[in-house]
Structures are given as C-alpha cells and as structure tokens.
Design a protein around this motif. Sequence first.
Motif, PDB file in Angstrom:
ATOM      1  N   VAL A  30       0.831  -1.204   0.000  1.00  0.00           N
ATOM      2  CA  VAL A  30       0.000   0.000   0.000  1.00  0.00           C
ATOM      3  C   VAL A  30       0.864   1.252   0.000  1.00  0.00           C
ATOM      4  O   VAL A  30       0.592   2.218  -0.719  1.00  0.00           O
ATOM      5  CB  VAL A  30      -0.942   0.017   1.223  1.00  0.00           C
ATOM      6  N   ALA A  31       1.932   1.250   0.801  1.00  0.00           N
ATOM      7  CA  ALA A  31       2.813   2.417   0.855  1.00  0.00           C
ATOM      8  C   ALA A  31       3.450   2.680  -0.504  1.00  0.00           C
ATOM      9  O   ALA A  31       3.584   3.839  -0.929  1.00  0.00           O
ATOM     10  CB  ALA A  31       3.898   2.198   1.916  1.00  0.00           C
ATOM     11  N   ALA A  32       3.830   1.609  -1.194  1.00  0.00           N
ATOM     12  CA  ALA A  32       4.462   1.776  -2.508  1.00  0.00           C
ATOM     13  C   ALA A  32       3.458   2.258  -3.550  1.00  0.00           C
ATOM     14  O   ALA A  32       3.776   3.092  -4.411  1.00  0.00           O
ATOM     15  CB  ALA A  32       5.086   0.453  -2.954  1.00  0.00           C
ATOM     16  N   ALA A  33       2.207   1.774  -3.454  1.00  0.00           N
ATOM     17  CA  ALA A  33       1.193   2.142  -4.442  1.00  0.00           C
ATOM     18  C   ALA A  33       0.552   3.483  -4.137  1.00  0.00           C
ATOM     19  O   ALA A  33      -0.045   4.107  -5.018  1.00  0.00           O
ATOM     20  CB  ALA A  33       0.117   1.066  -4.511  1.00  0.00           C
ATOM     21  N   GLY A  34       0.639   3.932  -2.866  1.00  0.00           N
ATOM     22  CA  GLY A  34       0.031   5.192  -2.493  1.00  0.00           C
ATOM     23  C   GLY A  34      -1.481   5.175  -2.543  1.00  0.00           C
ATOM     24  O   GLY A  34      -2.129   6.227  -2.547  1.00  0.00           O
ATOM     25  N   GLY A  35      -2.100   4.004  -2.583  1.00  0.00           N
ATOM     26  CA  GLY A  35      -3.552   3.903  -2.578  1.00  0.00           C
ATOM     27  C   GLY A  35      -4.202   4.104  -3.928  1.00  0.00           C
ATOM     28  O   GLY A  35      -5.420   4.160  -4.032  1.00  0.00           O
ATOM     29  N   HIS A  36      -3.395   4.211  -5.009  1.00  0.00           N
ATOM     30  CA  HIS A  36      -3.970   4.559  -6.304  1.00  0.00           C
ATOM     31  C   HIS A  36      -4.535   3.355  -7.059  1.00  0.00           C
ATOM     32  O   HIS A  36      -5.525   3.475  -7.773  1.00  0.00           O
ATOM     33  CB  HIS A  36      -2.912   5.256  -7.172  1.00  0.00           C
ATOM     34  N   ASP A  37      -3.920   2.198  -6.932  1.00  0.00           N
ATOM     35  CA  ASP A  37      -4.307   1.033  -7.714  1.00  0.00           C
ATOM     36  C   ASP A  37      -5.282   0.169  -6.928  1.00  0.00           C
ATOM     37  O   ASP A  37      -4.961  -0.336  -5.843  1.00  0.00           O
ATOM     38  CB  ASP A  37      -3.052   0.229  -8.081  1.00  0.00           C
ATOM     39  N   LEU A  38      -6.483  -0.032  -7.461  1.00  0.00           N
ATOM     40  CA  LEU A  38      -7.515  -0.793  -6.765  1.00  0.00           C
ATOM     41  C   LEU A  38      -7.073  -2.222  -6.502  1.00  0.00           C
ATOM     42  O   LEU A  38      -7.242  -2.746  -5.396  1.00  0.00           O
ATOM     43  CB  LEU A  38      -8.802  -0.777  -7.588  1.00  0.00           C
ATOM     44  N   TRP A  39      -6.489  -2.881  -7.509  1.00  0.00           N
ATOM     45  CA  TRP A  39      -6.119  -4.288  -7.346  1.00  0.00           C
ATOM     46  C   TRP A  39      -4.971  -4.470  -6.369  1.00  0.00           C
ATOM     47  O   TRP A  39      -4.910  -5.477  -5.656  1.00  0.00           O
ATOM     48  CB  TRP A  39      -5.788  -4.903  -8.706  1.00  0.00           C
ATOM     49  N   LEU A  40      -4.076  -3.495  -6.303  1.00  0.00           N
ATOM     50  CA  LEU A  40      -3.013  -3.582  -5.305  1.00  0.00           C
ATOM     51  C   LEU A  40      -3.584  -3.452  -3.891  1.00  0.00           C
ATOM     52  O   LEU A  40      -3.097  -4.093  -2.958  1.00  0.00           O
ATOM     53  CB  LEU A  40      -1.957  -2.504  -5.553  1.00  0.00           C
ATOM     54  N   LEU A  41      -4.616  -2.634  -3.733  1.00  0.00           N
ATOM     55  CA  LEU A  41      -5.276  -2.538  -2.430  1.00  0.00           C
ATOM     56  C   LEU A  41      -5.926  -3.864  -2.051  1.00  0.00           C
ATOM     57  O   LEU A  41      -5.865  -4.294  -0.898  1.00  0.00           O
ATOM     58  CB  LEU A  41      -6.328  -1.433  -2.453  1.00  0.00           C
ATOM     59  N   VAL A  42      -6.557  -4.517  -3.023  1.00  0.00           N
ATOM     60  CA  VAL A  42      -7.189  -5.816  -2.769  1.00  0.00           C
ATOM     61  C   VAL A  42      -6.148  -6.848  -2.347  1.00  0.00           C
ATOM     62  O   VAL A  42      -6.329  -7.596  -1.382  1.00  0.00           O
ATOM     63  CB  VAL A  42      -7.956  -6.291  -4.021  1.00  0.00           C
ATOM     64  N   ILE A  43      -5.025  -6.884  -3.083  1.00  0.00           N
ATOM     65  CA  ILE A  43      -3.943  -7.833  -2.759  1.00  0.00           C
ATOM     66  C   ILE A  43      -3.336  -7.520  -1.396  1.00  0.00           C
ATOM     67  O   ILE A  43      -3.080  -8.419  -0.580  1.00  0.00           O
ATOM     68  CB  ILE A  43      -2.863  -7.800  -3.858  1.00  0.00           C
ATOM     69  N   ALA A  44      -3.129  -6.227  -1.141  1.00  0.00           N
ATOM     70  CA  ALA A  44      -2.525  -5.830   0.135  1.00  0.00           C
ATOM     71  C   ALA A  44      -3.405  -6.238   1.307  1.00  0.00           C
ATOM     72  O   ALA A  44      -2.922  -6.758   2.323  1.00  0.00           O
ATOM     73  CB  ALA A  44      -2.295  -4.320   0.146  1.00  0.00           C
ATOM     74  N   PHE A  45      -4.710  -6.036   1.173  1.00  0.00           N
ATOM     75  CA  PHE A  45      -5.592  -6.398   2.276  1.00  0.00           C
ATOM     76  C   PHE A  45      -5.699  -7.918   2.421  1.00  0.00           C
ATOM     77  O   PHE A  45      -5.895  -8.426   3.536  1.00  0.00           O
ATOM     78  CB  PHE A  45      -6.978  -5.797   2.074  1.00  0.00           C
ATOM     79  N   ALA A  46      -5.561  -8.656   1.322  1.00  0.00           N
ATOM     80  CA  ALA A  46      -5.544 -10.124   1.404  1.00  0.00           C
ATOM     81  C   ALA A  46      -4.349 -10.591   2.237  1.00  0.00           C
ATOM     82  O   ALA A  46      -4.471 -11.476   3.102  1.00  0.00           O
ATOM     83  CB  ALA A  46      -5.495 -10.725   0.008  1.00  0.00           C
ATOM     84  N   LEU A  47      -3.184  -9.992   1.997  1.00  0.00           N
ATOM     85  CA  LEU A  47      -1.995 -10.338   2.784  1.00  0.00           C
ATOM     86  C   LEU A  47      -2.171  -9.939   4.253  1.00  0.00           C
ATOM     87  O   LEU A  47      -1.813 -10.685   5.161  1.00  0.00           O
ATOM     88  CB  LEU A  47      -0.767  -9.650   2.189  1.00  0.00           C
ATOM     89  N   LEU A  48      -2.722  -8.743   4.455  1.00  0.00           N
ATOM     90  CA  LEU A  48      -2.925  -8.244   5.811  1.00  0.00           C
ATOM     91  C   LEU A  48      -3.899  -9.143   6.577  1.00  0.00           C
ATOM     92  O   LEU A  48      -3.643  -9.533   7.728  1.00  0.00           O
ATOM     93  CB  LEU A  48      -3.476  -6.814   5.740  1.00  0.00           C
TER      94      LEU A  48
END
Length: 509
Positions: free
Chosen positions: A354-372
């Motif tokens: 999330v820090a690397a993406a800055g919250g801009h990419d929806l799919w990265l947020l989905v992946i990040a929350f899956a890991l979290l």
Amino acid sequence: MTITTSTEQIADQRAGWRAWVALAVLMLPVLLVSVDNTILNFALPAIARDLEPSSAEQLWIIDAYSLVLAGLLVTMGSLGDRLGRRRMLLWGAVGFTAVSVLAVFAPTAGWLIAARAAMGLFGASLMPSTMSLLRGIFPNRDQRRIAIAIWAGMFSAGAALGPIVGGFLIENLPWQSVFLLAVPVLTLLLILAPIFVRESRDPHPGPVDAASIVLSMLALAPVAYGIKEVAVHGWVGVVPIAIGALFGWLFVRRQLRMPTPMLDMSLFGRAAFSGSLLVNLCSVIALVGFLYFVSQHLQLIVGLSPMAAGFALVPGMALSILGGLAVTPIARRFSAAIVVPSCLSLAIVGYLVVAAAGGHDLWLLVIAFALLGAGIGAAETVSGELILANAPAAKAGAASAVSETAYELGAVLGTSILGGILTASYRSSLTIPASVPDPLAAHARETLAGAMNAADELGGQVGGALRDAAAQAFDGGVTVTSLIGAALVVLAALIGASTLGRRRKTVAG
C-alpha cells in the motif's frame, strides 16, 4: 487420585455435538459486533452526508462504542465470573438490541454518538462472555484451539459480510437500517443460549468490589480518550492519559492487596499472556487503521458503491478466516514464537504494498488487504488461544475481558491514531481552488466526505478541481499511514518472537 491427574483428565475430555452447537450460538453476538463495526465504516460517508458531523464527531461516531467498551470490559468480565457468564451474555443481548433500535431514530450526530456509547455498555457484557464460555465448553486444548480459530474467524466473516449486507441496505434503504441487524440476531441468541449454553462461573468468587470497578473504569476510559486526543489535537491528550495512569496504579495496588482480587495481576507475569495481549493490540491497531482509510478511498475516490467496496475486501476477509483455521495444526507442532512472527510477516508485506502504491491502484489494495487479513487472522488465532490457556478456568471471564480490552483499545487507537494522522496529513496538504466559497472550503478542510459533498454542490470545472485536490491530499497521507501501520506489525512480530517461546502447561485451576 491426585489433583494433577484429575486436572489432566478434565483437560483430555473431548466435547460432544452439543458443545459445537453452543459454539455456533455464541458466534451470533461475535458476528453481529464485527458486522456492525464494518457496516459503520462503510456507512460513514452516508452518515456524514446526512448528519454533517465535524471531523471530531465523525471519529466519535466510530470511537464512542469502543471507548465505553474498553472502560467496562474488565468490570463486566469479572462480574461474569461472579454472577454467571451466560447471565451477563443474555443481559447484554437485551440491552444491545434495545439501544440499536434507538440508534435508528438518531436525528443528530450527538444522538448517534450517545447511542453508540450505550451500545458499548451492553457490548461489554456480550464480548467477554463469548470467549470465556469457550474455556468451559472445550476443556480439551486441541478442540479449544479450533473453537478459538472459529471465534476469531467470525470476526473476519462478519467484517466480510458487513459491507455486502450493509452495502445492500445502504443502497436501498436509509443508513439507519444497519442498526436493525441486531434485532433478529440477538433474538435468536436469547432463544437458543438458555438451551445449549451451560452456565459457568467462578466456584469460589470473592465479593463484588465497587471500588475496584470504579478504579478500572477511571483507568481505562481516560487512557483511551487521551490517546485519541493526542492523535487528533496534540499534547492536550496527555492530561487524561496521566489521570488514567494514576487510577490504573491505584487499581493495581488494590488488586495486589486483596485476598480475592477482581483481576488476578499474576496473569501479567506470564510472558505468553502479556505477549499475546500486546501482539493482539498492535495487530488490531494496524488492521482497523487500514479499514478506516480504505473504506473512504474505495467509495469517495474510486467511486465504488458501498456493496462493491465490500466485495473488494472479501478476499482479505476470506483469507483471514482460512489463515486462522490453517494455522491451527501448525501451532501444535511449532512454537508460537516462530508461528506468530511468520504469520505477521505477510501483513507487513501488505502494508508495504500500500505504501508503494500510495492507494492509487484498486487491485493492489485488494492484494494488500488479502496479505494483511491472512497474516493477522492467523497470528491472532494463536495468540488468542494462548491468552485462555495461560489463565485459570475460574478466571476465564476476567482473562477474556483483558483480551477484549486489548482488541477494543486497538480499535480505538487504529481509528484515532492512524485516522488522526491521515486527517492531519490531508488537511496540511489540501490545496483548495481559490474560486471555492469559504463555507464550502471549510467543509472541504474538515473531512474527505465534506470535500466530495462540496465538489458535488459546486459542479463543473471548479467542483472537479476540488475533487482532484481532495483525492490527491487524502492518498498522499495513505503512504505515511501505511508505513506507520507496517511498523506496528513489525513491533507485534518482535514482541511475539521474544515472549511466546516458553511453553507452559494449561492452567486448569
């Protein structure tokens, strides 16, 4: 027959089918509370548009429940040990249902905050009872570990179900409808619990100590409030923290001098008990802080409906449940000092994404929350079981209350600290177009929801410029907030590695 042999025989007893039905009944309030928390996060934009709360009131709508809950959990858990854990559960269910109905009619933010605080009073009776009753229902530790994995998984299941069910309600009915979920769920609990859930209590309780009750409330609530104020308003919050610390010292002093204390302070001398509490505290802060900003980002910036935003988080919630179940056989074979940090490493990676993406990419947020979700869900299953395993069965209510206090304090701090940092970053970096009228500019500076409402009212090029500026300012704070969240999970992993290594036999007495 020696006491040790008797204790070992009790611990080896395997529960039958009625115990698993009782577990399902106890999951009803757990599911409800987690659903309510997630629905409220996703209903917040609708509440903000309707009631127009200030930024402080917006945080209080989220935090009032947790602050009251945190102040009363130890008291209610201890009363459950003395008066009966099932009795406290049923009392809390009746009160929670009644207050939820009152919240439906909230005409102002102040009314809703008061209703949320009253929910905290009755929620303090519900939550310690659910976990403490598991100790008596499942004396066998392997079965209890599975039961606690299911207990922890219900929080994740509720959080996953909440946005979907709540999103449907919010899109088709007024936001007030989300509070009516308590009525059918807790009505079913009131019918089934007396049939399947056995009453349990401390067989040798001490007298109810009014002074200890008052001291515990005066210790926990000011500390939680003060930390919230530090996050939002700066050093002014140190005063209530100092007051809470003073009453906390008086509470501990009194417990150490009493022959039968309300809270057995020797529990904190067990490394696995204290370490598990701190792991849960840091993990919940990180998880709730993520949900606070991601729910606003998905709805107000990405433009997803509440239901669509809920579906975007389902993979993370599902992996949280699966992680808790999958870690159960692993926890039998390996030390918790290895298992917990290993699980939390997934959450650290999630926050760094999330820090690397800055919250801009929806799919990265989905992946990040899956890991979290996977990492924290698995870690909390192990640490939650250790809390019960390292407490005497007669004191399960008090031990569960302390565990719940860590959870609820983490929820308060996740919203107030990470939410407060995000709000401060948003305000400091927001550049409002010069053509925006002062009243609308003031609303835009308060919250992201206020900025989006102002942009909708303005429309045209000016409204679009304000919308873009607000989105950029909000997402700019996401990077800083995510790094802090990652640091909290690192701290939890270090605590787990250093305190959970000692194996201690289950205390049954």
